[in-house]
Design an enzyme around this catalytic site. Structure first.
Site, PDB file in Angstrom:
ATOM      1  N   GLU A 254      -9.278   4.405   6.320  1.00  0.00           N
ATOM      2  CA  GLU A 254      -8.506   4.802   7.490  1.00  0.00           C
ATOM      3  C   GLU A 254      -9.336   5.509   8.552  1.00  0.00           C
ATOM      4  O   GLU A 254      -9.141   5.309   9.743  1.00  0.00           O
ATOM      5  CB  GLU A 254      -7.314   5.666   7.065  1.00  0.00           C
ATOM      6  CG  GLU A 254      -6.349   4.958   6.138  1.00  0.00           C
ATOM      7  CD  GLU A 254      -5.770   3.667   6.721  1.00  0.00           C
ATOM      8  OE1 GLU A 254      -5.943   3.403   7.924  1.00  0.00           O
ATOM      9  OE2 GLU A 254      -5.159   2.907   5.964  1.00  0.00           O
TER      10      GLU A 254
ATOM     11  N   GLU B 233      -6.079  -2.450  12.752  1.00  0.00           N
ATOM     12  CA  GLU B 233      -5.788  -3.326  11.606  1.00  0.00           C
ATOM     13  C   GLU B 233      -6.842  -4.402  11.435  1.00  0.00           C
ATOM     14  O   GLU B 233      -7.188  -4.787  10.309  1.00  0.00           O
ATOM     15  CB  GLU B 233      -4.402  -3.967  11.748  1.00  0.00           C
ATOM     16  CG  GLU B 233      -3.251  -2.976  11.893  1.00  0.00           C
ATOM     17  CD  GLU B 233      -3.243  -1.889  10.831  1.00  0.00           C
ATOM     18  OE1 GLU B 233      -3.591  -2.178   9.674  1.00  0.00           O
ATOM     19  OE2 GLU B 233      -2.889  -0.747  11.166  1.00  0.00           O
TER      20      GLU B 233
ATOM     21  N   GLU C 284       0.833  -1.208   0.000  1.00  0.00           N
ATOM     22  CA  GLU C 284       0.000   0.000   0.000  1.00  0.00           C
ATOM     23  C   GLU C 284       0.862   1.250   0.000  1.00  0.00           C
ATOM     24  O   GLU C 284       1.835   1.310   0.748  1.00  0.00           O
ATOM     25  CB  GLU C 284      -0.923   0.019   1.226  1.00  0.00           C
ATOM     26  CG  GLU C 284      -1.951   1.128   1.151  1.00  0.00           C
ATOM     27  CD  GLU C 284      -2.877   1.180   2.369  1.00  0.00           C
ATOM     28  OE1 GLU C 284      -4.028   1.603   2.207  1.00  0.00           O
ATOM     29  OE2 GLU C 284      -2.436   0.815   3.472  1.00  0.00           O
TER      30      GLU C 284
END
EC number: 3.4.11.-
Length: 883
Positions: free
Chosen positions: A344, A322, A150
């Site tokens: 996010e 996560e 990413e």
């Protein structure tokens, strides 16, 4: 195929949709069969990839992403028959695109297959397929191969269609020495000996549909611990230099968290296992690869005996963040990077939500007000901020939006919505969103639609303004006693205090959350520039109850004084008090209020009893002291004396001895006050720190409690010399845990002796400090002017080497620039920084430069505006001699 992608024929290397540089839409990947063989001696790898493709348009070329790879051969097949055995492959390095061109046209509707053989380098840039190193007990350096894809580094690992919306299935095979552990997103399907038994080929089961940036594979010597407390096995892995038992806290938390999320989302975790791996070199905190999460060592492994309460909270927050991504991001993925906040922001909000459920005694929603919310408001108060949904066009722009807007403002917007809807209704809306879009890609509007459907409220109408526009408002309150009402007016807020009319056109829907003695009115909303609201009793009121709204509130000095008294009378919550101090600090810094008013407000809180409020008091005073860092020493000493007067009594009262009876918050409270008093030269605390350090240096490693380890190191280094420096440096080199090592590394910058400053900078430049940690010693230098000046000289003198070590496309360079430059606060310094970067190509870190310059400008304006005001207040309150 998502609506944001559209075809433009088949022969070009990229397709510009919405101004983005994306791949053509003539083919779509369905499945990758990827084989990789890393060489941990030469730091290279060989690979082959066979990509099954659906042909969407007649075409005689296939373009896909590749970066820093050597493609040796290509074969194109259609329905099993080879149509091009050795077609031409051209590379566009700037666009990071490889184009395979062949003579025969493949017609739409056919199934094609592209096979590529390639080699790559196991780089040391913590991107793509890279090498990570650690030292054995004998001092030998060992290597492992791991990944970080990413946002756009899968293309560094293998040729692929590296866009979030181009989901496919993956079958991965890793070829490695027999004694090495091989991991990927899925569990192992089969393993066989190859090369005469010298190596093994490990093939993993085929993954679900997923984006390339979530693919991961690891080869190395690893130990693990496992739990079967969840429906599928969960393991924590680490290299042999780490105590694997330090993964126990994260392992147990993961099992509980996955079960909690399955229930919250009403959706089973779809993979057959969950692995979490501590990686010795890692640029971020962690990465949510589906079924194979990678972490910085310090964010996964926790020695509860040797780490403080704040470290435990950080590890819990990262693990839960996560794991939230396994659904929000991995199962349902934004269709392009301008929707990064969907991933996010949500994972950040969810980590606070789950942490609050698991550890209610931590009171994390109180911490949220001084942490996530302030982080968002701080960055978004700069002219160089960006909207939550920020247009990104090129790969090199994407890394720069992994910031406090995408994470903190994104999660703050979600907190605002969850309060507006009610948490239970919000979670139901999220469930509906996940069910509807599983294995697919979404845009922000899809989330708004699911939340609107669950709540019956006009979510999109209210929230689009917050996500599509930069900035936030300051709400100014004036009182109308005759009418028993208040008038509230909104304007754009900028830290530099110089809003231009054309920058102040957005009208935000502001939830006022008006607190009175009768409770909180959650229905009042300001949607115009200015509106009057009735308040039954003007004796007590406060806007933004508990501070879930994204705005600053500006009161008259008289009202601010009354609110200070209301705080003492118990009428304000912890969140109210902390948020009010944060607002006052920000308003003083930007010219909406006088800084003397802020100082008087802070002084009135000297009897405050709550950790979170004290944390914000010290943050705001710290911001003031940092801005005045290059002013005359009498004013700097007076501000230090003011800090001492505020904190000393409380620090002495709380003490710095810790027992098993101290709760999580009390531990942090004691540590905060001890550090604040010591760094303000409180003689009792300084002496206590020196005594603890002396026992520590003599071999009693338990002499310093983990909660105050960093403070003791910093206080002693600030007041010491080379002898103390060498002892702390030795802890960086030889401490048993990553936590203590990184603490020591950060604290070295506290030493003010010029020779020691140079040693710290030389250490930052050396191979001894990993690239992932270079910011630690640099950030430690910010507390003194000599360190800030020397750090800037270091950056200028070593620019070429730093640029080479930290390639701008990978994000770390921008961080180093911000740390190095943002501490400045004089016009001469601003000019020097502007001149230095004017001659540089800032592609890949231009946001970091602009935000740093904005930060300096804001401090210059603050000092010019309120320098005399601060000086007079310090004299009047006897902290500075009257001259």
């Amino acid at each position: 195929m998502c609506s944001s992608r559209r075809g433009d024929g088949s022969l070009g290397s990229t397709n510009v949709a919405h101004g983005r540089e994306v791949l053509p839409t003539n083919v779509k990947p369905v499945h990758y069969d990827l084989t990789l063989e890393p060489d941990l001696v030469k730091f290279t790898y060989d690979g082959t990839v066979i990509i099954d493709l659906d042909v969407a348009e007649d075409t005689n070329s296939i373009s896909l992403n590749a970066n820093e790879l050597q493609i040796h051969s290509a074969v194109v097949s259609v329905e099993g028959a080879v149509v091009a055995a050795n077609p031409e492959v051209t590379m566009n390095k700037d666009a990071q695109v490889a184009t395979v061109t062949f003579g025969e046209t493949i017609v739409a509707g056919k199934k094609a297959q592209l096979k590529l053989a390639f080699t790559g380098e196991l780089n040391d840039n913590m991107a793509g397929f890279y090498r990570s190193s650690y030292k054995t007990a004998k001092g030998e350096t060992k290597y492992m191969a791991t990944t970080q894809m990413e946002p756009t580094d899968a293309r560094r690992s293998f040729p692929c269609f590296d866009e979030p919306a181009l989901k496919a299935k993956f079958t991965v095979t890793l070829v490695a020495d027999r004694h090495l552990t091989c991991l990927s997103n899925m569990d192992i399907a089969h393993e066989k000996e190859v090369q005469g038994g010298a190596k093994k080929a490990v093939t993993f089961n085929t993954s679900p549909l997923m984006s390339t940036y979530l693919l991961a594979f690891i080869v190395g010597e690893l130990n693990y611990i496992e739990t079967k407390a969840f429906r599928v096995p969960i393991r924590v892995y680490a290299t042999p230099d780490q105590d694997i038992e330090h993964g126990r806290f994260s392992l147990d938390l993961a099992a509980r968290t996955l079960a909690f999320y399955e229930k919250a989302f009403d959706n089973e975790f779809p993979l057959p296992k969950m692995d979490m791996v501590a990686i010795p070199d890692f640029s971020a905190g962690a990465m949510e690869n589906w079924g194979l999460i990678t972490y910085r060592v310090v964010d996964l492994l926790l020695d509860e005996k040797a780490s403080g309460a704040s470290r435990k909270e950080r590890v819990a927050e990262v693990v839960q963040h996560e794991l939230a991504h396994q659904w929000f991001g991995n199962l349902v993925t934004m269709d392009f990077w301008d929707g990064l906040w969907l991933n996010e922001g949500f994972a950040t909000w969810m980590s606070w939500y789950s942490c609050n459920t698991f550890y209610p005694e931590w009171k994390v929603w109180q911490t949220y007000v001084i942490d996530t919310l302030q982080s968002a408001l701080s960055l978004d108060s700069l002219r160089s901020s960006h909207p939550i949904e920020v247009p990104v066009k090129r790969a090199d722009e994407i890394n720069q939006i992994f910031d406090a807007i995408s994470y903190s403002k994104g999660s703050s917007v979600l907190r605002m919505i969850s309060k507006y809807m009610g948490e239970d209704v919000f979670i139901q809306g999220v469930r509906n969103y996940i069910h509807k879009h599983a294995y697919g890609n979404t845009q922000t509007g899809d989330l708004w639609a699911a939340l609107a459907d669950a709540s019956g409220k006009p979510i999109e109408q209210v929230m689009d303004i917050w996500t599509k526009n930069v900035g936030f408002p300051v709400v100014t309150v004036s009182e109308n006693p005759a009418a028993s009402s208040i008038t509230v007016k909104q304007n754009r807020f900028l830290r530099t205090g110089d809003v231009r009319p054309e920058e102040d056109t957005t009208l935000y829907p502001v939830t006022l959350a008006l607190r009175t003695k009768q409770g909180v009115d959650e229905t009042a909303m300001l949607t115009e520039r200015e509106t009057e609201f009735p308040v039954a009793d003007l004796d007590f009121f406060k806007l933004n109850a508990d501070h879930s709204g994204i705005y600053r509130t500006s009161y008259t000095p008289e009202r601010l004084s009354k609110l200070g008294q209301a705080a003492k009378n118990g009428l304000l919550t912890v969140e109210d008090r902390a948020g009010m101090i944060a607002d006052s600090g920000a308003l003083a810094a930007s010219g909406y209020q006088l800084t003397s008013g802020l100082l008087s407000l802070l002084k009135s809180f000297d009897s405050e009893s709550e950790f979170v409020v004290w944390n914000e008091i010290l943050t705001r005073l710290g911001n003031l002291r940092a801005a005045w860092l290059f002013e005359d020493h009498q004013t700097r000493d007076a501000l230090k004396a003011f800090q001492r007067s505020l904190v000393s009594a409380k620090a002495h009262e709380l003490g710095w001895h810790f027992s098993a009876d101290d709760d999580h918050i009390l531990q942090q409270f004691k540590a905060l006050m001890f550090g604040a008093a010591g760094m303000a030269n409180d003689p009792v605390v300084v002496q206590a720190a020196q005594e603890m350090f002396a026992r520590f240096a003599a071999g009693d490693l338990d002499a310093i409690h983990p909660n105050i380890r960093g403070s003791v190191f910093s206080i002693v280094l600030k007041n010491g010399g080379a002898k103390e420096y060498d002892i702390v440096l030795d802890r960086f080199r030889h401490a048993a845990t990553s936590d203590e090592k990184t603490t020591a590394l950060r604290c070295l910058g506290s030493a003010e002796d010029p020779a020691l400053i140079q040693r710290t900078l030389a250490l930052a430049s050396s191979d001894e400090v990993k690239n992932q940690d270079i910011y630690l010693p640099l950030s430690g230098l910010r507390s003194h002017a000599a360190g800030v000046d020397a750090r800037w000289t270091w950056l200028k003198s070593n620019w070429d080497a730093i640029f080479k070590r930290l390639p701008p496309s990978l994000g770390m360079l921008g961080t180093v620039i911000q740390i190095t430059v943002s501490s400045f606060s004089t016009p001469a310094q601003l000019k020097e920084v502007e001149a230095f970067f004017a001659e540089k190509d800032t592609k890949g870190f231009d946001r970091a430069v602009e935000q740093s310059l904005d930060t300096i400008r804001a401090k210059i304006s603050w000092i010019e505006r309120d320098g005399g005001d601060v000086e007079n207040w310090l004299k009047t309150n006897s902290f500075r001699e009257k001259l």
